[in-house]
Structures are given as structure tokens and as C-alpha cells.
Design a protein around this motif. Structure first.
Motif, PDB file in Angstrom:
ATOM      1  N   GLY A 470       0.810  -1.212   0.000  1.00 21.43           N
ATOM      2  CA  GLY A 470       0.000   0.000   0.000  1.00 21.43           C
ATOM      3  C   GLY A 470       0.840   1.257   0.000  1.00 21.43           C
ATOM      4  O   GLY A 470       0.548   2.214  -0.725  1.00 21.43           O
ATOM      5  N   ARG A 471       1.888   1.264   0.789  1.00 23.56           N
ATOM      6  CA  ARG A 471       2.767   2.440   0.828  1.00 23.56           C
ATOM      7  C   ARG A 471       3.523   2.623  -0.480  1.00 23.56           C
ATOM      8  O   ARG A 471       3.653   3.733  -0.997  1.00 23.56           O
ATOM      9  N   GLU A 472       4.064   1.548  -0.980  1.00 24.64           N
ATOM     10  CA  GLU A 472       4.935   1.628  -2.157  1.00 24.64           C
ATOM     11  C   GLU A 472       4.153   1.809  -3.454  1.00 24.64           C
ATOM     12  O   GLU A 472       4.605   2.526  -4.363  1.00 24.64           O
ATOM     13  N   LEU A 473       2.995   1.189  -3.572  1.00 20.87           N
ATOM     14  CA  LEU A 473       2.310   1.082  -4.864  1.00 20.87           C
ATOM     15  C   LEU A 473       0.977   1.817  -4.896  1.00 20.87           C
ATOM     16  O   LEU A 473       0.161   1.563  -5.781  1.00 20.87           O
ATOM     17  N   LEU A 474       0.762   2.741  -3.978  1.00 15.64           N
ATOM     18  CA  LEU A 474      -0.530   3.407  -3.905  1.00 15.64           C
ATOM     19  C   LEU A 474      -0.867   4.072  -5.237  1.00 15.64           C
ATOM     20  O   LEU A 474      -0.057   4.771  -5.831  1.00 15.64           O
ATOM     21  N   GLY A 475      -2.073   3.812  -5.717  1.00 14.59           N
ATOM     22  CA  GLY A 475      -2.535   4.367  -6.971  1.00 14.59           C
ATOM     23  C   GLY A 475      -2.201   3.535  -8.193  1.00 14.59           C
ATOM     24  O   GLY A 475      -2.820   3.713  -9.244  1.00 14.59           O
ATOM     25  N   GLU A 476      -1.229   2.646  -8.074  1.00 16.42           N
ATOM     26  CA  GLU A 476      -0.901   1.764  -9.191  1.00 16.42           C
ATOM     27  C   GLU A 476      -1.948   0.642  -9.232  1.00 16.42           C
ATOM     28  O   GLU A 476      -2.592   0.351  -8.239  1.00 16.42           O
ATOM     29  N   TYR A 477      -2.091   0.017 -10.356  1.00 22.30           N
ATOM     30  CA  TYR A 477      -3.281  -0.793 -10.588  1.00 22.30           C
ATOM     31  C   TYR A 477      -3.140  -2.233 -10.080  1.00 22.30           C
ATOM     32  O   TYR A 477      -3.316  -3.203 -10.819  1.00 22.30           O
ATOM     33  N   HIS A 478      -2.896  -2.364  -8.764  1.00 23.22           N
ATOM     34  CA  HIS A 478      -2.646  -3.682  -8.184  1.00 23.22           C
ATOM     35  C   HIS A 478      -3.593  -4.051  -7.036  1.00 23.22           C
ATOM     36  O   HIS A 478      -3.729  -5.233  -6.722  1.00 23.22           O
ATOM     37  N   ARG A 479      -4.223  -3.073  -6.377  1.00 22.65           N
ATOM     38  CA  ARG A 479      -4.735  -3.336  -5.038  1.00 22.65           C
ATOM     39  C   ARG A 479      -5.853  -4.376  -4.992  1.00 22.65           C
ATOM     40  O   ARG A 479      -5.851  -5.247  -4.113  1.00 22.65           O
ATOM     41  N   TRP A 480      -6.831  -4.294  -5.891  1.00 23.48           N
ATOM     42  CA  TRP A 480      -7.898  -5.291  -5.818  1.00 23.48           C
ATOM     43  C   TRP A 480      -7.326  -6.689  -6.005  1.00 23.48           C
ATOM     44  O   TRP A 480      -7.709  -7.628  -5.300  1.00 23.48           O
ATOM     45  N   PHE A 481      -6.394  -6.844  -6.907  1.00 26.94           N
ATOM     46  CA  PHE A 481      -5.781  -8.149  -7.162  1.00 26.94           C
ATOM     47  C   PHE A 481      -4.973  -8.616  -5.953  1.00 26.94           C
ATOM     48  O   PHE A 481      -4.952  -9.807  -5.629  1.00 26.94           O
ATOM     49  N   ASP A 482      -4.286  -7.688  -5.273  1.00 25.10           N
ATOM     50  CA  ASP A 482      -3.516  -8.047  -4.081  1.00 25.10           C
ATOM     51  C   ASP A 482      -4.424  -8.613  -2.998  1.00 25.10           C
ATOM     52  O   ASP A 482      -4.123  -9.646  -2.378  1.00 25.10           O
ATOM     53  N   LEU A 483      -5.532  -7.932  -2.750  1.00 24.80           N
ATOM     54  CA  LEU A 483      -6.436  -8.388  -1.688  1.00 24.80           C
ATOM     55  C   LEU A 483      -7.159  -9.665  -2.072  1.00 24.80           C
ATOM     56  O   LEU A 483      -7.355 -10.557  -1.237  1.00 24.80           O
ATOM     57  N   LYS A 484      -7.543  -9.762  -3.322  1.00 24.83           N
ATOM     58  CA  LYS A 484      -8.220 -10.972  -3.780  1.00 24.83           C
ATOM     59  C   LYS A 484      -7.274 -12.165  -3.709  1.00 24.83           C
ATOM     60  O   LYS A 484      -7.641 -13.250  -3.247  1.00 24.83           O
ATOM     61  N   ARG A 485      -6.041 -11.980  -4.160  1.00 21.19           N
ATOM     62  CA  ARG A 485      -5.046 -13.062  -4.165  1.00 21.19           C
ATOM     63  C   ARG A 485      -4.805 -13.611  -2.770  1.00 21.19           C
ATOM     64  O   ARG A 485      -4.769 -14.834  -2.560  1.00 21.19           O
ATOM     65  N   THR A 486      -4.645 -12.732  -1.797  1.00 23.01           N
ATOM     66  CA  THR A 486      -4.241 -13.138  -0.452  1.00 23.01           C
ATOM     67  C   THR A 486      -5.419 -13.511   0.443  1.00 23.01           C
ATOM     68  O   THR A 486      -5.213 -13.859   1.613  1.00 23.01           O
ATOM     69  N   GLY A 487      -6.638 -13.451  -0.087  1.00 20.56           N
ATOM     70  CA  GLY A 487      -7.803 -13.791   0.715  1.00 20.56           C
ATOM     71  C   GLY A 487      -8.183 -12.728   1.727  1.00 20.56           C
ATOM     72  O   GLY A 487      -8.907 -13.006   2.686  1.00 20.56           O
ATOM     73  N   LYS A 488      -7.738 -11.491   1.508  1.00 21.09           N
ATOM     74  CA  LYS A 488      -7.946 -10.409   2.459  1.00 21.09           C
ATOM     75  C   LYS A 488      -8.967  -9.374   1.980  1.00 21.09           C
ATOM     76  O   LYS A 488      -9.146  -8.346   2.639  1.00 21.09           O
ATOM     77  N   LEU A 489      -9.618  -9.639   0.869  1.00 20.14           N
ATOM     78  CA  LEU A 489     -10.500  -8.632   0.286  1.00 20.14           C
ATOM     79  C   LEU A 489     -11.646  -8.275   1.221  1.00 20.14           C
ATOM     80  O   LEU A 489     -11.889  -7.092   1.498  1.00 20.14           O
ATOM     81  N   VAL A 490     -12.366  -9.258   1.712  1.00 24.75           N
ATOM     82  CA  VAL A 490     -13.529  -8.992   2.564  1.00 24.75           C
ATOM     83  C   VAL A 490     -13.098  -8.323   3.857  1.00 24.75           C
ATOM     84  O   VAL A 490     -13.659  -7.298   4.280  1.00 24.75           O
ATOM     85  N   GLU A 491     -12.075  -8.878   4.477  1.00 26.15           N
ATOM     86  CA  GLU A 491     -11.616  -8.373   5.773  1.00 26.15           C
ATOM     87  C   GLU A 491     -11.169  -6.916   5.679  1.00 26.15           C
ATOM     88  O   GLU A 491     -11.594  -6.064   6.479  1.00 26.15           O
ATOM     89  N   ARG A 492     -10.341  -6.620   4.720  1.00 26.96           N
ATOM     90  CA  ARG A 492      -9.738  -5.284   4.661  1.00 26.96           C
ATOM     91  C   ARG A 492     -10.678  -4.241   4.069  1.00 26.96           C
ATOM     92  O   ARG A 492     -10.714  -3.104   4.539  1.00 26.96           O
ATOM     93  N   ALA A 493     -11.421  -4.612   3.050  1.00 21.90           N
ATOM     94  CA  ALA A 493     -12.346  -3.638   2.477  1.00 21.90           C
ATOM     95  C   ALA A 493     -13.420  -3.244   3.485  1.00 21.90           C
ATOM     96  O   ALA A 493     -13.761  -2.061   3.628  1.00 21.90           O
ATOM     97  N   SER A 494     -13.963  -4.219   4.210  1.00 21.45           N
ATOM     98  CA  SER A 494     -15.019  -3.909   5.173  1.00 21.45           C
ATOM     99  C   SER A 494     -14.475  -3.173   6.396  1.00 21.45           C
ATOM    100  O   SER A 494     -15.205  -2.414   7.038  1.00 21.45           O
ATOM    101  N   ALA A 495     -13.207  -3.337   6.692  1.00 25.57           N
ATOM    102  CA  ALA A 495     -12.615  -2.661   7.842  1.00 25.57           C
ATOM    103  C   ALA A 495     -12.244  -1.212   7.545  1.00 25.57           C
ATOM    104  O   ALA A 495     -12.286  -0.361   8.439  1.00 25.57           O
TER     105      ALA A 495
END
Length: 538
Positions: A470-495
Motif C-alpha cells: 500500500g505504501r509503495e504502490l498506492l494508486g498503481e493498478y494492483h490493489r484489488w488483485f492483491d487483496l483478492k489473491r491473499t484472501g484479504k478482500l472482505v476483511e480489509r475492504a469492510s474494515a
């Protein structure tokens, strides 16, 4: 390589089911069959493949960034399905664009591979075919991450085809890896000049293996393979360019860039509101009306950094100033155009969390009585952020040469793969393969360049890696894929997204809306009525 984007005789629409096909505009009475079997004609077809990257990445950024922990809407509304999940259906706004553009790219790639067997033999032919395989694999990687299993279309469709089967995600991953392994044998090994290189293929292979490693069908060696490919792509190169210099407009071809989508002013001049890209238009509040043309960038007031995104940065982190426009001058672009900033009038200032007391604010306002001071914790998206400059601007993608207004006006390259990302891929791969010590070394290379303290083994886990990404790549087109890949999408988006609750993800029959739905228009066009929708949308 900036001129690789020029295309001869290009495309009519390719239906989302792939049932349409290319039709070339014939201006010289030369048929495609005759033209593409010449060296010149085939090279134009290769260029058309690179140009398809513009269609995949050059439009709206929502499919890549919305509905995550780092970005949320401010004054203007984002597509509700992609950004909040409650209204996510097969017909939702923004669902079909990536599907369509990726299959267009796949069809152009299939066409090039078809004519590659027929065209005049040249010294660069094998290299060009390898580049095409990389581009086709990249399109399929985007599709499989986003929609799950999709149709594997590997042959050039020269006549209408109306029915397609759905391959499994496992089959699609197997195809992607085999394509990239084949590409690795033929691409150039030299310095990046806009074409696919060996390092670009190794970087993508690392990310593909890393992503498949989390899947139930992942191979036992996926994480270790990802680590090896990432280290190969790093090739011993350190992160030596100061973070602030990485994002200076015009420096998009610096030595840390591994692969990017190429743009320039000349190639968009014929239609400067539609031929560039939109990346510069996101990640900030709106900054004035049309009277500010030439003085400030147009902003959509969407995908604004959340409070969580802002909180990731600590004092001394060079990425804070390198990512955000913390000090806005009377004319926004004077940041770039005037060398002596001390002579400029400050109009907006965004206080960091390490200077967030009332005393800090009073001291700044006394020194800059003309400035509006935005205290830490206030300048983030919420239902009450309805005025200009109310969220902190992200400046990484600023384009002082862009025309003012909504549209694809930026001619800066979109960087898809860069060295710091490769280091973080390696860090994650080593952690997941059971070698956290080596993974920590890779991650700390990124932190060392940023000027912050090294992470410790005790705190090194997947959440720490996601924070660092998040710090290094903010705004670059990776974040949804990062959270989906690691199984953290629901946890982090809702938090961390003020409009998302965990229940938003619950779809049909209790299935979770992790994958996006297959677009309804693709299902409607496909005469195979047994083509299944993803479970959460049935």
C-alpha cells in the motif's frame, strides 16, 4: 519504442463472447492476407498488439482499484457494484470493460500468431512471437483473477463463432504459465525500451505462480517458483533511484521500470481527449472549475485515499512526499514549473499524522497565513467531503502536459511492473514458501530506499506485506488483485472503506462476491446456454 502504438487498419468491435473478429480497413486494395505476410505488415500487427494495452488499462481505473481498503469515493459516485458490492450484478457498470478489452487483445494476439506462421521470415520474427505470447498471457491473467475460469480461445477466429465453452481457472492458469515459459525462450534480454523483455516475463511468471499458489489447485512449488522468478527478474539490481524521482513527469522510462503501457503527446494528438489514459484523473478531490485549465489537473473526486491509506505512512518515509501533493500552491503546476518553491504562495496544506496537534496547526498557519490547513484525519473521503481540495491529492501520476477535462487526456506511461513491486512479490513468495528470513530481506530493500526502519521477523506477515504494498504502490493498478489473491478482500475492504460492510459481499445462496460476475452481455451473446455464471450471481 514510443511509436509502437501506431496501428494500421485496426479493429471493429469484438463481441464480449469473442464471436466477432477483426476487420481491416483496406485503403490500398491490399488484402490482410497479403499485407500481414510481409515484414512491414506483420510488424504493424505486432504494434497493434501493444496498442491493445492502452484499451485494457487506459480507461477508468475502477476495476483495478475500487472496493478495496485504500480508495473510496469522495464527492462523486463510483460504480456502486464495483465499489461497494451491494449492487454488483452481471449488468453492473464497469463489469464488462475489462472482459471486452482483454478478449479484444486476445483476438489480436491470436491473429498475430496465426500470421506469424505465414509471414516473411525475419531476424526478429521469433522475438515478436514471444512478445505476443506474453501479451496474450497477461490478458488471460487479468481475466482469470477477475472472473475465474473463462473461455480459452487460442485460435484466430476469421469467421463468426457464436458458442464458447468455459474452461476452469486451473486450465487457464496452466495455459498462462505455458505461454510465459514459451515466451521466455524468445524475448529480448536487453534494456527495457517499451517491448517485452526477459525480465518482464519473469516478473509476470513470478506473480502468476504467486497468485496460483493461493488457489486450491495450486502446485506445491508455486511459491518457491514465484520466489525464483522474482529473484531472476531482480537480477541483482538495487533500488537506487530516490522515490521522489521515480515519479517525476517524463521519467517513466527510468531503469527500475520493467514493463509499461506506452503513451506520448504525439500519439494522442489527433484526439487528445480519447487516445491517452485516465490514470492522472483519479486519487484526489476536484481542484477547481474549467477556469483552472492549465493551472491544475482535472480530478474525478473518486478513488480518493482512505484514512487507512493515509495512516500507513510514518515520519521520514520518503514515499509520503513522493506520493502526495502535501503542499498546494496558488497554481498547482508550479510545483513542477517553478524551481524555487520558497517564492510561491501556499493555498492548501495537508498535515501529516506526526504533526497533528493544535500547536502544529497554529505554527503552520502563523507561518503561512494565506494557506488552508487540513488537519490529519480530516482530508479523507466521507459523505461530507463535498468541496474542492477536501481530500489529499495523489501526485504520482500528475501530467502537466495534459489538457484540462474529463477523459483520457494523460500521455504519461502507465507503469505495470517495476522493480520495487518485484522485490515485494519476492518477499511474499518467500514468506509463503516457508523462508520468511529471505522474504524479509527482500521487503527491507524497499523500506531502506524509503528511508524508514527495517521490519523485523516478528512483525513480518502477509498483513505487513500488504501494508508495504500500500505504501509503495498506492494508486498503481494492483490493489484489488492483491487483496483478492491473499484472501484479504472482505476483511480489509469492510474494515477500512467507509461504505463497505462485510455483509455487502454476500451474494446468491450465501456465496461470497469475490470474483466479479461474467458480464451479462457476454452470456447473452454466447449461444452456449450451458455457460455458467459465477455462483454468487446465479
Amino acid at each position: 519504442m514510443k511509436n509502437i502504438i501506431s496501428i494500421l487498419g485496426l479493429l471493429t468491435m469484438i463481441l464480449t463472447s469473442c464471436s466477432d473478429f477483426l476487420e481491416e480497413e483496406n485503403k490500398s486494395s491490399v488484402t490482410a492476407e497479403d499485407f500481414y505476410i510481409t515484414a512491414e505488415g506483420f510488424e504493424s500487427l505486432v504494434n497493434a498488439n501493444y496498442s491493445q494495452l492502452r484499451e485494457i488499462y487506459g480507461g477508468e481505473a475502477y476495476i483495478f482499484c475500487s472496493g478495496t481498503d485504500l480508495y473510496a469515493e469522495g464527492r462523486n459516485a463510483e460504480p456502486p457494484g464495483l465499489s461497494q458490492y451491494t449492487q454488483l450484478t452481471a449488468s453492473s457498470e464497469g463489469i464488462a470493460e475489462l472482459y471486452n478489452s482483454c478478449y479484444e487483445a486476445i483476438q489480436v494476439a491470436n491473429m498475430a500468431l496465426h500470421y506469424g506462421e505465414l509471414t516473411e521470415k525475419t531476424s526478429t520474427l521469433d522475438q515478436r512471437l514471444a512478445e505476443i505470447r506474453y501479451l496474450r498471457a497477461n490478458a488471460y491473467f487479468l481475466l482469470v483473477q477477475t472472473y475465474g475460469g473463462v473461455s480459452l480461445v487460442t485460435e484466430y477466429i476469421s469467421n463468426p463463432k457464436l458458442a464458447f465453452d468455459r474452461s476452469s481457472a486451473e486450465e487457464v492458469y496452466d495455459f498462462i504459465i505455458s505461454e510465459l515459459e514459451e515466451a521466455l525462450k524468445g524475448v529480448g534480454a536487453g534494456t527495457y525500451d517499451g517491448r517485452v523483455t526477459k525480465r518482464a516475463v519473469e516478473h509476470l511468471l513470478a506473480k502468476v505462480h504467486l497468485t496460483r499458489g493461493y488457489e486450491p489447485f495450486g502446485a506445491s512449488n508455486d511459491f518457491s517458483a514465484a520466489a525464483t522468478y522474482a529473484d531472476n527478474a531482480i537480477a541483482g539490481q538495487g533500488l537506487t533511484i530516490p522515490f521522489l524521482e521515480l515519479w517525476v513527469p517524463g521519467n517513466e522510462m527510468n531503469s527500475e521500470v520493467i514493463f509499461s503501457v506506452q503513451f506520448d503527446q504525439a500519439s494522442i494528438s489527433a484526439d487528445p481527449y480519447n487516445l491517452g489514459n485516465m490514470q492522472a484523473g483519479y486519487f484526489s478531490s476536484y481542484q477547481g472549475g474549467s477556469e483552472s485549465a492549465g493551472d491544475a489537473p482535472y480530478r474525478t473526486y473518486t478513488l480518493c485515499p482512505t484514512q487507512f491509506a493515509i495512516s500507513l505512512f510514518d515520519e521520514g518515509d520518503e514515499r509520503w512526499e513522493g506520493t502526495f501533493m502535501t503542499t498546494v500552491y496558488e497554481r498547482y503546476y508550479d510545483f513542477y514549473d517553478v524551481e524555487d518553491h520558497g517564492s510561491l504562495t501556499v493555498t492548501e496544506y495537508y498535515g501529516p499524522k506526526w504533526a497533528s496537534t493544535l500547536e502544529d496547526q497554529a505554527a503552520y498557519e502563523a507561518a503561512h497565513p494565506e494557506a488552508t490547513f487540513h488537519p490529519y484525519g480530516i482530508y479523507v473521503p466521507s459523505v461530507s467531503r463535498n468541496f474542492d481540495y477536501e481530500t489529499i491529492p495523489v501526485r504520482k501520476f500528475d501530467d502537466p502536459n495534459a489538457l484540462f477535462g474529463e477523459g483520457r487526456v494523460s500521455s504519461r506511461d502507465i507503469i505495470l511492473s517495476r522493480l520495487a513491486d518485484t522485490y515485494l512479490i519476492a518477499a511474499e513468495a518467500y514468506l509463503q514458501s516457508g523462508d520468511p528470513a529471505t522474504g524479509l530481506l527482500r521487503l527491507n530493500e524497499v523500506r531502506n530506499r524509503a528511508g524508514v526502519a527495517e521490519a523485523t521477523l516478528a512483525e513480518f506477515d502477509i498483513d505487513y506485506i500488504l501494508d508495504e504494498r500500500g505504501r509503495e504502490l498506492l494508486g498503481e493498478y494492483h490493489r484489488w488483485f492483491d487483496l483478492k489473491r491473499t484472501g484479504k478482500l472482505v476483511e480489509r475492504a469492510s474494515a477500512h472503506h467507509y461504505l463497505i460492510e462485510e455483509s455487502n459481499f454476500v451474494g446468491a445462496n450465501g456465496e461470497m462476491k469475490i470474483l466479479r460476475p461474467i458480464p451479462q452481455e457476454a452470456l447473452d451473446l454466447n449461444q452456449n446456454r450451458d455457460f455458467p455464471q459465477n455462483p454468487a450471481y446465479q
